[in-house]
Design a protein around this motif. Sequence first.
Motif, short mmCIF file in Angstrom:
data_model
loop_
_atom_site.label_atom_id
_atom_site.label_comp_id
_atom_site.label_asym_id
_atom_site.label_seq_id
_atom_site.Cartn_x
_atom_site.Cartn_y
_atom_site.Cartn_z
N ALA A 52 0.85 -1.21 0.00
CA ALA A 52 0.00 0.00 0.00
C ALA A 52 0.87 1.25 0.00
N LEU A 53 0.38 2.29 -0.65
CA LEU A 53 1.15 3.54 -0.76
C LEU A 53 0.64 4.55 0.28
N PRO A 54 1.49 4.94 1.24
CA PRO A 54 1.04 5.99 2.17
C PRO A 54 0.94 7.32 1.40
N PRO A 55 -0.23 7.91 1.29
CA PRO A 55 -0.35 9.11 0.46
C PRO A 55 0.39 10.31 1.06
N ASP A 56 0.80 11.23 0.18
CA ASP A 56 1.39 12.48 0.63
C ASP A 56 0.34 13.22 1.45
N LEU A 57 0.75 13.81 2.58
CA LEU A 57 -0.27 14.40 3.47
C LEU A 57 -0.49 15.90 3.24
N SER A 58 0.26 16.53 2.30
CA SER A 58 0.14 17.98 2.13
C SER A 58 -1.31 18.43 1.92
N LEU A 59 -2.06 17.70 1.10
CA LEU A 59 -3.41 18.14 0.76
C LEU A 59 -4.47 17.14 1.17
N ILE A 60 -4.12 16.24 2.09
CA ILE A 60 -5.04 15.15 2.40
C ILE A 60 -6.36 15.67 2.96
N ILE A 61 -6.31 16.79 3.70
CA ILE A 61 -7.55 17.31 4.31
C ILE A 61 -8.51 17.79 3.21
N LYS A 62 -7.91 18.37 2.14
CA LYS A 62 -8.75 18.83 1.02
C LYS A 62 -9.19 17.66 0.15
N ALA A 63 -8.37 16.60 0.14
CA ALA A 63 -8.62 15.50 -0.79
C ALA A 63 -9.67 14.51 -0.28
N ARG A 64 -10.10 14.69 0.95
CA ARG A 64 -11.11 13.76 1.49
C ARG A 64 -12.37 14.53 1.86
N HIS A 65 -13.51 13.87 1.66
CA HIS A 65 -14.79 14.45 2.02
C HIS A 65 -14.80 14.73 3.52
N HIS A 66 -15.24 15.90 3.95
CA HIS A 66 -15.22 16.30 5.37
C HIS A 66 -13.84 16.01 5.97
N GLY A 67 -12.78 16.50 5.27
CA GLY A 67 -11.39 16.15 5.58
C GLY A 67 -11.02 16.10 7.06
N GLN A 68 -11.29 17.19 7.79
CA GLN A 68 -10.85 17.21 9.19
C GLN A 68 -11.58 16.15 10.01
N ASP A 69 -12.91 16.13 9.89
CA ASP A 69 -13.69 15.15 10.65
C ASP A 69 -13.28 13.74 10.27
N SER A 82 -4.58 13.41 18.02
CA SER A 82 -5.29 13.34 16.75
C SER A 82 -5.78 14.73 16.33
N GLU A 83 -6.33 15.46 17.29
CA GLU A 83 -6.82 16.81 16.99
C GLU A 83 -5.67 17.70 16.52
N ASP A 84 -4.51 17.56 17.19
CA ASP A 84 -3.36 18.41 16.84
C ASP A 84 -2.82 18.09 15.45
N ILE A 85 -2.66 16.80 15.13
CA ILE A 85 -2.10 16.47 13.81
C ILE A 85 -3.09 16.89 12.72
N VAL A 86 -4.39 16.75 12.99
CA VAL A 86 -5.38 17.16 11.99
C VAL A 86 -5.34 18.69 11.81
N THR A 87 -5.15 19.41 12.92
CA THR A 87 -5.06 20.88 12.82
C THR A 87 -3.82 21.26 12.00
N PHE A 88 -2.71 20.57 12.26
CA PHE A 88 -1.49 20.85 11.50
C PHE A 88 -1.70 20.57 10.01
N LEU A 89 -2.32 19.43 9.71
CA LEU A 89 -2.52 19.07 8.30
C LEU A 89 -3.52 20.02 7.62
N THR A 90 -4.45 20.54 8.41
CA THR A 90 -5.41 21.51 7.84
C THR A 90 -4.68 22.80 7.49
N TRP A 91 -3.78 23.21 8.39
CA TRP A 91 -2.97 24.39 8.07
C TRP A 91 -2.14 24.11 6.81
N ALA A 92 -1.51 22.92 6.75
CA ALA A 92 -0.65 22.58 5.61
C ALA A 92 -1.45 22.61 4.30
#
Length: 267
Positions: free
Chosen positions: A142-159, A218-228
């Motif tokens: 399996a390929l671990p996806p790049d996380l730069s845009l993962i929040i935008k790339a998923r439906h309701h990304g942060q949640d 989990s909340e912190d990493i998601v906040t960081f990825l949302t900023w990214a």
Amino acid sequence: MKMTRIFVAALAALGLSGIAWASTAGQREAEHFHWHNAGPFGTFDREAVQRGLQIYQEVCSSCHSLDLIHFRNLGEAGGPFESAEFPNANDNAIVMQIAAGYMIEDGPDDAGDMFERPGVPSDAFPSPFANPQQARGSNGGALPPDLSLIIKARHHGQDYVHSLLLGFNEEVPADVHVAPGKHYNPYFPGGVIAMAPPLFEGSVTYADGTEATMEQMSEDIVTFLTWASDPHMEARKQMGVMVLLYLFIFAILVYIAYRQIWAKVKH
Ligand code: HEC
């Protein structure tokens, strides 16, 4: 004749949705959480973004790249280490220190060889793997996806990502088959994911002393990825407010002008 066709089509549609429903056994929609950055006036919780960076560095970066983020982005306006002292993020002491903690491949040198040197603010976060094949090879295919845009790339990304990270310790339903090396997670499409649970209570010792509970991390990493995924969010929202304010004042002026112009016209 026409009615029969419509009837058959309706039955087929029902059947199809039934299949779609059946194939989502063991899956769940993301839970809903409250985010500091949500809404038209929401801003990033700087400390949460900083803690999230620590989680990325100490946990996620061993498998996931963050190709689109450069170290200097951390010190730019809206970034976690933005500082009035260093308007140019390339001079930001904390950013320089973070960058220098990485070895970056550079070159070729005069002899044509590649070499390694400590990172500088203009470098991007280095990838953990040399190429996608190597990444798959280390992760059971399996390929671990790049996380730069993962929040935008998923439906309701942060949640979604928050639910995913907290959704590992669930009992596997009888109708879900989990192959060796895979893990049950009801929030992942299909319910079976190739990523092992990445977070455990106390996975990191936070630099700012915050207790590293699962929810917190989990909340912190998601906040960081949302900023990214949207580093200029705050500036964009501020601009939106200014534009609305401008349009509001403009509308009043136009109305006054309209009254003046038509005041001279006799009915
Ligand atoms: C040991 C390697 C490893 C680590 C560490 C790891 N991941 Fe993953 N991750 C994977 C793999 C492999 C996949 C692909 C899963 C699949 O396609 O089934 C993945 C997928 C994902 C996905 C995408 C899910 C989707 O909807 O496609 C997200 C989001 C994610 N990881 C977040 C994280 C975060 C956040 C961390 C750090 C807290 C982390 N991962 C740590 C290996 C890892």
